[in-house]
Design a protein around this motif. Structure first.
Motif, PDB file in Angstrom:
ATOM      1  N   ARG A  35      52.061  42.731 -20.188  1.00 38.39           N
ATOM      2  CA  ARG A  35      52.674  43.478 -18.897  1.00 38.39           C
ATOM      3  C   ARG A  35      53.761  42.731 -18.467  1.00 38.39           C
ATOM      4  NH1 ARG A  35      49.227  46.141 -15.234  1.00 38.39           N
ATOM      5  NH2 ARG A  35      47.479  46.911 -16.153  1.00 38.39           N
ATOM      6  N   ARG A  95      55.722  45.035 -15.836  1.00 38.33           N
ATOM      7  CA  ARG A  95      54.593  45.707 -15.101  1.00 38.33           C
ATOM      8  C   ARG A  95      53.950  44.856 -14.400  1.00 38.33           C
ATOM      9  NH1 ARG A  95      51.162  48.680 -19.085  1.00 38.33           N
ATOM     10  NH2 ARG A  95      50.052  49.309 -16.964  1.00 38.33           N
ATOM     11  N   THR A  96      53.225  45.346 -13.088  1.00 39.96           N
ATOM     12  CA  THR A  96      52.645  44.315 -12.371  1.00 39.96           C
ATOM     13  C   THR A  96      51.471  43.755 -12.817  1.00 39.96           C
ATOM     14  OG1 THR A  96      51.218  44.140 -10.210  1.00 39.96           O
ATOM     15  CG2 THR A  96      51.085  46.135 -11.587  1.00 39.96           C
ATOM     16  N   LYS A 111      49.743  41.750 -10.529  1.00 39.03           N
ATOM     17  CA  LYS A 111      49.155  41.328  -9.129  1.00 39.03           C
ATOM     18  C   LYS A 111      47.645  41.806  -9.368  1.00 39.03           C
ATOM     19  CE  LYS A 111      51.782  41.910  -5.291  1.00 39.03           C
ATOM     20  NZ  LYS A 111      51.751  40.447  -5.200  1.00 39.03           N
ATOM     21  N   GLU A 167      50.654  33.580 -10.850  1.00 38.45           N
ATOM     22  CA  GLU A 167      51.589  34.711 -10.723  1.00 38.45           C
ATOM     23  C   GLU A 167      53.196  34.066 -10.548  1.00 38.45           C
ATOM     24  OE1 GLU A 167      51.147  38.023  -8.059  1.00 38.45           O
ATOM     25  OE2 GLU A 167      52.803  39.225  -8.898  1.00 38.45           O
TER      26      GLU A 167
END
Ligand code: ATP
Ligand code: MG
Length: 205
Positions: free
Chosen positions: A178, A183-184, A186, A194
């Motif tokens: 990701r 891409r996220t 979260k 993160e």
């Protein structure tokens, strides 16, 4: 050693650590009444020779960030400090010697890892020193896992406990992909981890 009676080792590459690891460790702490779970990032994992594992220093720091909020969790640098490949038997032996007055020593793994247990170095000795807690993962076929454990030599099989955990379809591989694809990530891992990944430009390609 602070009167620990029941402790566990949570081994992993943690590249990066994510909520799947943390949920499995916390479920084990709760179900097996553990006084401590030691997260042990591997130094040079023998089973991951085919992709370049991120520098141990980053994986160690991310693991520390991830466990900071849980007083029952700790990170041990023993595998990253040990030269050569990381084998569970060496780690378990070290814990066994260091915490020689604990009643129970456990090793937490995902069910996928347990299916490969016969390939682990000195597996018989390993199951003499500790019990395994096999956490289910999405994709785990419980029946198959139970049958696999039943068919193991008895003295190995009886040391493996299956633990069902809420299925989290999260893997480090998916997180790395990701990030590389912008891409996220979260809600798949702690925010602090993160931020560490972004700040240090990990997994960009
Ligand atoms: P990779 O995709 O790089 O293999 P991973 O997500 O499987 O990473 P590891 O560091 O290989 O993470 O896993 C360490 C341990 O945690 C293994 O025993 C693995 O089975 C277990 N584990 C990983 N993700 C989960 C999850 N979502 N649920 C339960 N156990 C997990
Ligand atoms: Mg894995």
């Amino acid at each position: 050693m602070a009167n620990f009676k029941r402790i566990a080792i949570m081994g992993g590459t943690f590249d990066p650590i994510h909520f799947g690891h943390l949920v499995a460790a916390e479920a084990a702490r709760d179900s097996f009444k553990l006084d401590r779970v030691f997260f042990v990032p591997s130094g040079n994992p023998p089973h991951k020779k085919n992709y370049p594992v991120t520098d141990a220093k980053h994986r160690y720091l991310m693991t520390n960030l991830a466990v900071a909020a849980n007083p029952y969790f700790e990170v041990s640098p023993i595998e990253i400090e040990r030269p050569g490949y990381s084998y569970a038997i060496d780690t378990v032996t070290e814990f066994h010697n260091k915490y020689n007055d604990v009643d129970k020593l456990y090793f937490i793994t995902g069910a996928d890892a347990i299916l490969e247990i016969l390939t682990w170095k000195n597996v018989e000795k390993l199951t003499e020193l500790c019990c395994f807690i096999a956490a289910t993962r999405p994709g785990t076929n419980l029946e198959e896992l139970r049958r696999f454990i039943e068919e193991l030599p008895e003295k190995i099989g009886k040391k493996i406990h299956i633990m069902e955990v809420p299925a989290l379809a999260i893997s480090s591989t998916d997180i790395r992909n990701r990030v590389a694809n912008h891409r996220t990530i979260k809600y798949l891992l702690p925010e602090t981890v993160e931020q560490y990944i972004m700040k240090n430009g990990l997994y960009q390609s």
